[in-house]
Design a protein around this motif. Structure first.
Motif, PDB file in Angstrom:
ATOM      1  N   UNK A  40      13.495  23.679 -10.361  1.00 13.30           N
ATOM      2  CA  UNK A  40      14.262  23.634 -11.954  1.00 13.30           C
ATOM      3  C   UNK A  40      15.455  22.269 -11.972  1.00 13.30           C
ATOM      4  N   UNK A  41      15.206  21.906 -13.131  1.00 16.80           N
ATOM      5  CA  UNK A  41      15.883  20.814 -13.963  1.00 16.80           C
ATOM      6  C   UNK A  41      17.511  20.981 -14.077  1.00 16.80           C
ATOM      7  N   UNK A  42      18.049  20.055 -13.563  1.00 19.10           N
ATOM      8  CA  UNK A  42      19.681  20.009 -13.916  1.00 19.10           C
ATOM      9  C   UNK A  42      19.678  18.270 -15.236  1.00 19.10           C
ATOM     10  N   UNK A  87      20.454  29.024 -25.685  1.00 18.31           N
ATOM     11  CA  UNK A  87      18.966  29.231 -24.865  1.00 18.31           C
ATOM     12  C   UNK A  87      18.240  28.816 -25.073  1.00 18.31           C
ATOM     13  N   UNK A  88      19.197  26.823 -24.848  1.00 18.79           N
ATOM     14  CA  UNK A  88      17.761  25.904 -24.041  1.00 18.79           C
ATOM     15  C   UNK A  88      19.321  25.660 -22.198  1.00 18.79           C
ATOM     16  N   UNK A  89      19.906  26.624 -22.197  1.00 20.56           N
ATOM     17  CA  UNK A  89      20.501  26.555 -20.965  1.00 20.56           C
ATOM     18  C   UNK A  89      20.355  27.777 -20.280  1.00 20.56           C
ATOM     19  N   UNK A 109      18.179  17.678 -24.182  1.00 19.24           N
ATOM     20  CA  UNK A 109      17.974  18.504 -23.905  1.00 19.24           C
ATOM     21  C   UNK A 109      16.557  18.837 -24.056  1.00 19.24           C
ATOM     22  N   UNK A 110      16.411  18.863 -25.791  1.00 21.04           N
ATOM     23  CA  UNK A 110      15.200  19.358 -25.657  1.00 21.04           C
ATOM     24  C   UNK A 110      13.777  17.961 -25.164  1.00 21.04           C
ATOM     25  N   UNK A 149       9.002  18.248 -18.717  1.00 22.54           N
ATOM     26  CA  UNK A 149       8.980  19.050 -17.723  1.00 22.54           C
ATOM     27  C   UNK A 149       9.019  20.437 -17.197  1.00 22.54           C
ATOM     28  N   UNK A 150       8.045  20.620 -18.820  1.00 21.30           N
ATOM     29  CA  UNK A 150       7.457  21.987 -19.636  1.00 21.30           C
ATOM     30  C   UNK A 150       8.228  23.444 -18.952  1.00 21.30           C
ATOM     31  N   UNK A 151      10.039  23.012 -19.139  1.00 21.15           N
ATOM     32  CA  UNK A 151      10.424  24.238 -18.635  1.00 21.15           C
ATOM     33  C   UNK A 151      11.430  24.609 -19.759  1.00 21.15           C
ATOM     34  N   UNK A 152      11.608  25.569 -19.761  1.00 22.78           N
ATOM     35  CA  UNK A 152      11.928  26.081 -21.384  1.00 22.78           C
ATOM     36  C   UNK A 152      13.805  26.524 -20.850  1.00 22.78           C
ATOM     37  N   UNK A 153      14.240  26.238 -19.833  1.00 23.81           N
ATOM     38  CA  UNK A 153      15.630  26.507 -20.078  1.00 23.81           C
ATOM     39  C   UNK A 153      16.000  25.224 -18.695  1.00 23.81           C
TER      40      UNK A 153
END
Length: 343
Positions: A63-65, A160-162, A127-128, A134-138
């Motif tokens: 997961x990305x922070x 919706x981004x987080x 964020x986008x 990283x191919x992560x929706x959130x």
């Protein structure tokens, strides 16, 4: 005399060479071993300005922070990697220097339009970029200190981004927080018998109550309201210069950018406190506050927390810390983050 003049000239040339090397020496972030690890510094043009980023983690699939630093204008990139080694085992951690701050301050760029609204737009665009990369929706959004003013608004505008919003050293009602800071600093100065400090701070009372100014941070720091478990991470040019992420030119950017950002943005914070802008959040949110935090009062943050509408929220107190609980009690912070976000 001739010999002395030659020696002085030689020393001057050596000092000049050292300064030139320091100004333009390469910068990097310490390598992390592992086939799928990441440990890079990069500059990316986003929303019309070049932003410098540090991205670190043991596994790019974690997961990305996204971390939004404090200030205004005080990036955490030069020292963050000293404290986030545990966090990097389970997360990919992204730091970026905000527009006109640190490495993202560019001497010939026009910053006359700098505003907190623009920094919020930058964060949404970054964020986008990170989500796509990283191919992560959130991603998990963390704001620290002034960064909470920017990050909370981004979470409000685009939940919706987080995955969640985590406010550390959370900003709240500025006037209320500053009165807490003032009273604490005066009380501690009285206990220490520092009469001059007491009189100076008491002289600021009316301006602070009117919301015209803030308690000078050197006094809050002096009396333990900034950090307790680690050295104070305030305006420390030596630690910034000794980091591998910054060279001498970056230290100059850091100081010039900090002065400019504070001049441009502090009035916005005083005139438009966060509780007037964010009253509800449509995503899980958490406030993590050091018990002894008087840079952004824990007491004022709790009152703000109670007023925000949300389906899921939690207030977590770190009993040993002041303004940097994520660094001062990094083991506890890592454990909480892992328990909360690792499925």
């Amino acid at each position: 005399m001739k010999r002395i003049r030659k020696s002085i000239k030689f020393i001057g040339v050596v000092i000049l060479l050292i300064l030139m090397i320091g100004l333009f020496s390469p910068t990097w972030t310490q390598h992390i071993k592992g086939e799928n690890s990441i440990s890079i510094l990069e500059q990316v043009e986003i929303n019309g300005s070049n932003h410098d980023m540090m991205i670190r983690g043991n596994d790019k699939d974690n997961p990305v922070i996204m971390v939004v630093h404090g200030g205004p204008g005080t990036p955490e990139m030069p020292y963050a990697d000293q404290y986030q080694d545990l966090l990097e085992t389970n997360f990919t951690v992204v730091h970026y220097d905000q527009r006109a701050s640190g490495k993202s301050y560019h001497f010939f760029e026009d910053y006359s339009n700098l505003s907190t609204d623009l920094l919020v737009k930058d964060l949404l665009a970054i964020t986008d970029y990170i989500s796509d990369r990283f191919g992560q929706e959130k991603v998990i959004l963390i704001g620290h200190s002034f960064g909470t003013y920017i990050a909370a608004q981004a979470a409000y505008i685009a939940p919706e981004k987080y995955e969640a919003y985590v406010g550390i050293g959370q900003m709240s009602d500025i006037r209320e927080s500053e009165i807490d800071s003032l009273n604490y600093s005066i009380e501690q100065a009285q206990k220490a018998g520092n009469t001059d400090d007491v009189l100076y701070l008491q002289g600021l009372t009316e301006n602070i109550k009117d919301g015209d100014t803030v308690v000078p941070r050197n006094y809050v720091s002096k009396y333990g309201g900034s950090s307790r478990m680690i050295d104070d991470l305030g305006d420390d040019n030596i630690s910034v210069l000794l980091s591998t992420e910054y060279n001498l030119l970056d230290v100059i950017r850091y100081n010039v950018g900090m002065g400019y950002s504070q001049k441009m943005l502090l009035n916005d914070l005083l005139e438009n406190p966060l509780p007037s802008k964010v009253t509800e959040l449509e995503l899980p949110f958490y406030f993590i506050m050091g018990k002894y935090d008087y840079m952004t009062s824990s007491n004022a943050a709790k009152k703000y927390f109670d007023r925000i509408k949300a389906d899921k929220k939690e207030f977590i107190a770190f009993e040993q810390s002041a303004h940097y609980p994520q660094f001062e009690e990094k083991e506890k912070f890592h454990e909480w983050m892992s328990d909360t976000f690792i499925k």
